[in-house]
Design a protein around this motif. Structure first.
Motif, PDB file in Angstrom:
ATOM      1  N   ARG A 211       0.821  -1.211   0.000  1.00 47.22           N
ATOM      2  CA  ARG A 211       0.000   0.000   0.000  1.00 47.22           C
ATOM      3  C   ARG A 211       0.856   1.263   0.000  1.00 47.22           C
ATOM      4  NH1 ARG A 211      -5.479  -1.068   1.540  1.00 47.22           N
ATOM      5  NH2 ARG A 211      -5.785  -3.260   2.107  1.00 47.22           N
ATOM      6  N   SER A 212       1.983   1.223  -0.685  1.00 51.25           N
ATOM      7  CA  SER A 212       2.860   2.394  -0.712  1.00 51.25           C
ATOM      8  C   SER A 212       2.255   3.536  -1.527  1.00 51.25           C
ATOM      9  CB  SER A 212       4.237   2.020  -1.266  1.00 51.25           C
ATOM     10  OG  SER A 212       4.114   1.397  -2.520  1.00 51.25           O
ATOM     11  N   ASP A 213       1.158   3.272  -2.244  1.00 49.93           N
ATOM     12  CA  ASP A 213       0.469   4.343  -2.962  1.00 49.93           C
ATOM     13  C   ASP A 213      -0.418   5.166  -2.038  1.00 49.93           C
ATOM     14  OD1 ASP A 213      -1.126   2.004  -2.665  1.00 49.93           O
ATOM     15  OD2 ASP A 213      -2.573   2.816  -4.100  1.00 49.93           O
ATOM     16  N   LYS A 214      -0.615   4.696  -0.801  1.00 54.16           N
ATOM     17  CA  LYS A 214      -1.489   5.378   0.148  1.00 54.16           C
ATOM     18  C   LYS A 214      -0.666   6.260   1.086  1.00 54.16           C
ATOM     19  CE  LYS A 214      -5.066   3.042  -1.336  1.00 54.16           C
ATOM     20  NZ  LYS A 214      -6.086   3.700  -2.174  1.00 54.16           N
ATOM     21  N   SER A 215      -1.319   7.303   1.590  1.00 50.63           N
ATOM     22  CA  SER A 215      -0.674   8.149   2.593  1.00 50.63           C
ATOM     23  C   SER A 215      -0.960   7.592   3.981  1.00 50.63           C
ATOM     24  CB  SER A 215      -1.207   9.579   2.492  1.00 50.63           C
ATOM     25  OG  SER A 215      -2.574   9.615   2.926  1.00 50.63           O
ATOM     26  N   LEU A 216      -0.233   8.116   4.979  1.00 50.12           N
ATOM     27  CA  LEU A 216      -0.465   7.685   6.359  1.00 50.12           C
ATOM     28  C   LEU A 216      -1.889   8.042   6.797  1.00 50.12           C
ATOM     29  CD1 LEU A 216       1.300   6.208   8.427  1.00 50.12           C
ATOM     30  CD2 LEU A 216       1.875   8.430   9.416  1.00 50.12           C
ATOM     31  N   ASP A 217      -2.380   9.192   6.349  1.00 47.65           N
ATOM     32  CA  ASP A 217      -3.764   9.585   6.654  1.00 47.65           C
ATOM     33  C   ASP A 217      -4.758   8.597   6.062  1.00 47.65           C
ATOM     34  OD1 ASP A 217      -2.863  11.757   8.005  1.00 47.65           O
ATOM     35  OD2 ASP A 217      -3.394  13.243   6.471  1.00 47.65           O
ATOM     36  N   ASP A 218      -4.479   8.120   4.839  1.00 48.45           N
ATOM     37  CA  ASP A 218      -5.361   7.135   4.198  1.00 48.45           C
ATOM     38  C   ASP A 218      -5.417   5.853   5.033  1.00 48.45           C
ATOM     39  OD1 ASP A 218      -5.875   8.802   2.036  1.00 48.45           O
ATOM     40  OD2 ASP A 218      -4.205   8.008   0.856  1.00 48.45           O
ATOM     41  N   LEU A 219      -4.249   5.401   5.478  1.00 44.09           N
ATOM     42  CA  LEU A 219      -4.197   4.173   6.269  1.00 44.09           C
ATOM     43  C   LEU A 219      -4.951   4.346   7.586  1.00 44.09           C
ATOM     44  CD1 LEU A 219      -0.470   3.063   5.784  1.00 44.09           C
ATOM     45  CD2 LEU A 219      -2.482   2.342   4.488  1.00 44.09           C
ATOM     46  N   ALA A 220      -4.790   5.513   8.222  1.00 40.45           N
ATOM     47  CA  ALA A 220      -5.477   5.770   9.484  1.00 40.45           C
ATOM     48  C   ALA A 220      -6.989   5.734   9.291  1.00 40.45           C
ATOM     49  CB  ALA A 220      -5.038   7.107  10.063  1.00 40.45           C
ATOM     50  N   ARG A 221      -7.471   6.394   8.249  1.00 38.29           N
ATOM     51  CA  ARG A 221      -8.923   6.393   7.989  1.00 38.29           C
ATOM     52  C   ARG A 221      -9.435   4.980   7.704  1.00 38.29           C
ATOM     53  NH1 ARG A 221      -7.834  11.341   5.386  1.00 38.29           N
ATOM     54  NH2 ARG A 221      -7.459  10.246   3.411  1.00 38.29           N
ATOM     55  N   ARG A 222      -8.635   4.210   6.987  1.00 35.02           N
ATOM     56  CA  ARG A 222      -9.062   2.871   6.583  1.00 35.02           C
ATOM     57  C   ARG A 222      -9.097   1.907   7.771  1.00 35.02           C
ATOM     58  NH1 ARG A 222     -10.580  -1.410   5.928  1.00 35.02           N
ATOM     59  NH2 ARG A 222     -10.318  -2.885   4.199  1.00 35.02           N
ATOM     60  N   PHE A 223      -8.100   1.960   8.648  1.00 30.67           N
ATOM     61  CA  PHE A 223      -7.954   0.912   9.664  1.00 30.67           C
ATOM     62  C   PHE A 223      -8.295   1.338  11.095  1.00 30.67           C
ATOM     63  CE2 PHE A 223      -4.878  -0.349   6.265  1.00 30.67           C
ATOM     64  CZ  PHE A 223      -5.585  -1.447   5.827  1.00 30.67           C
ATOM     65  N   ASN A 224      -8.461   2.635  11.329  1.00 35.85           N
ATOM     66  CA  ASN A 224      -8.774   3.077  12.686  1.00 35.85           C
ATOM     67  C   ASN A 224     -10.053   2.470  13.271  1.00 35.85           C
ATOM     68  OD1 ASN A 224      -6.682   4.556  13.748  1.00 35.85           O
ATOM     69  ND2 ASN A 224      -7.398   6.517  12.947  1.00 35.85           N
ATOM     70  N   PRO A 225     -11.127   2.305  12.498  1.00 38.51           N
ATOM     71  CA  PRO A 225     -12.320   1.701  13.095  1.00 38.51           C
ATOM     72  C   PRO A 225     -12.057   0.313  13.687  1.00 38.51           C
ATOM     73  CG  PRO A 225     -12.887   2.751  11.019  1.00 38.51           C
ATOM     74  CD  PRO A 225     -11.398   2.790  11.124  1.00 38.51           C
ATOM     75  N   MET A 226     -11.235  -0.486  13.003  1.00 34.90           N
ATOM     76  CA  MET A 226     -10.925  -1.818  13.499  1.00 34.90           C
ATOM     77  C   MET A 226     -10.001  -1.745  14.717  1.00 34.90           C
ATOM     78  SD  MET A 226      -9.752  -5.124  11.229  1.00 34.90           S
ATOM     79  CE  MET A 226     -10.933  -4.636   9.984  1.00 34.90           C
ATOM     80  N   ILE A 227      -8.996  -0.881  14.645  1.00 32.38           N
ATOM     81  CA  ILE A 227      -8.069  -0.718  15.774  1.00 32.38           C
ATOM     82  C   ILE A 227      -8.839  -0.235  17.004  1.00 32.38           C
ATOM     83  CG2 ILE A 227      -6.034   0.511  16.627  1.00 32.38           C
ATOM     84  CD1 ILE A 227      -5.173   0.792  13.638  1.00 32.38           C
TER      85      ILE A 227
END
Length: 299
Positions: free
Chosen positions: A212-228
């Motif tokens: 997922r190197s095409d994604k930003s850190l903000d993108d990853l946070a939005r995507r996975f924060n609900p599960m975390i």
């Protein structure tokens, strides 16, 4: 679930012994007639009864296309399987316990059950009776996974082959604790189980962050924060420090992601973790777990 965990925790302080029950192949072995009998106590709607019975008896289709008749059981993961399981055990277990052993408390969530006993003899006697009861219902207590557990702590210093049990993703066992006055003692209490942390790590691995190197850190946070956030809300209620190594593992995965995304960080895990730590200092709420385990060297 959280209420059941809190109740089990308090009862383990009062009762010295626990029966940790495991019903062998529960969802595969529920008797259809008994399921329907339980359902009829709650509805007389003909179409509900008709469709539930049809759903129970619908044949399974194997990968090669062959059909296998179902004479018992309900598909685990089916939309109404948890409801039918609860109905079945409400009459097969809950009501039976209240009639025959009103002084023995228990917690049950679906087929995950623990019973609290005053003595080892009481636990052994109840186990014998439960074997008979479940046999009447077409079920069997797993002979190896069902066990009697001694709730060892500072006030109960005997030894026993089983001194821990798992319930709803938590492991109950003797743990070091600190009271409100700062005094340390040994308490029988729950914390996230090894099995649960293993599942969490497998889920994180399934995110394939290295791709997922095409994604930003903000993108990853939005995507996975609900599960975390869901993991933290559930598994940090009791002894939350047991969850920290798994959250630290997530930080290391994020550092590896950073090493792949930014060439200047590649092959420098310490540098990547420092970079992540600086972002966490500026944006401590970016990832849901950073308020518990911020990224840093050695984590």
């Amino acid at each position: 679930m959280k209420e059941a965990l809190g109740t089990a925790r308090k009862r383990c302080w009062t009762y010295d012994w626990v029966i940790d029950m495991d019903i062998k192949g529960f969802f595969d072995n529920m008797d259809h007639e008994l399921v329907m009998k339980a359902l009829r106590k709650h509805t007389s709607s003909k179409w509900i009864l008709l469709y539930v019975e049809r759903w129970l008896k619908a044949p399974m289709i194997q990968r090669d296309g062959t059909q296998v008749e179902r004479t018992k059981g309900t598909p685990q993961g089916g939309v109404i399987s948890p409801l039918l399981a609860n109905l079945f055990l409400h009459y097969g277990f809950d009501m039976w316990m209240r009639r025959n052993h009103p002084s023995i408390p228990f917690e049950r969530y679906a087929d995950d059950v623990v019973c609290h006993c005053r003595s080892e003899d009481q636990a052994k006697g109840l186990w014998r009776e439960l074997k008979g009861r479940f046999s009447e219902c077409g079920l069997e207590l797993h002979p190896e996974k069902t066990k009697i557990v001694y709730c060892k702590d500072d006030g109960r210093r005997g030894n026993y082959p089983n001194e821990s049990f798992d319930f709803l993703g938590y492991t109950f066992r003797a743990r070091g604790s600190k009271n409100r006055w700062g005094k340390y003692f040994v308490n029988f209490s729950p914390a996230v189980s090894n099995q649960a942390t293993k599942r969490i790590r497998q889920t994180i691995r399934g995110w394939s962050l290295h791709r997922r190197s095409d994604k930003s850190l903000d993108d990853l946070a939005r995507r996975f924060n609900p599960m975390i956030r869901g993991w933290i809300n559930y598994y940090s209620r009791f002894y939350k420090s047991a969850l920290y190594p798994t959250l630290g593992h997530l930080n290391r995965i994020l550092a590896r992601w950073a090493g792949r995304k930014y060439k200047r960080l590649g092959r420098h895990r310490r540098r990547a973790m420092h970079w992540l730590g600086r972002i966490a200092t500026r944006q401590p709420a970016l990832f849901a777990h950073w308020h518990l385990v911020p990224p840093g060297v050695g984590r």
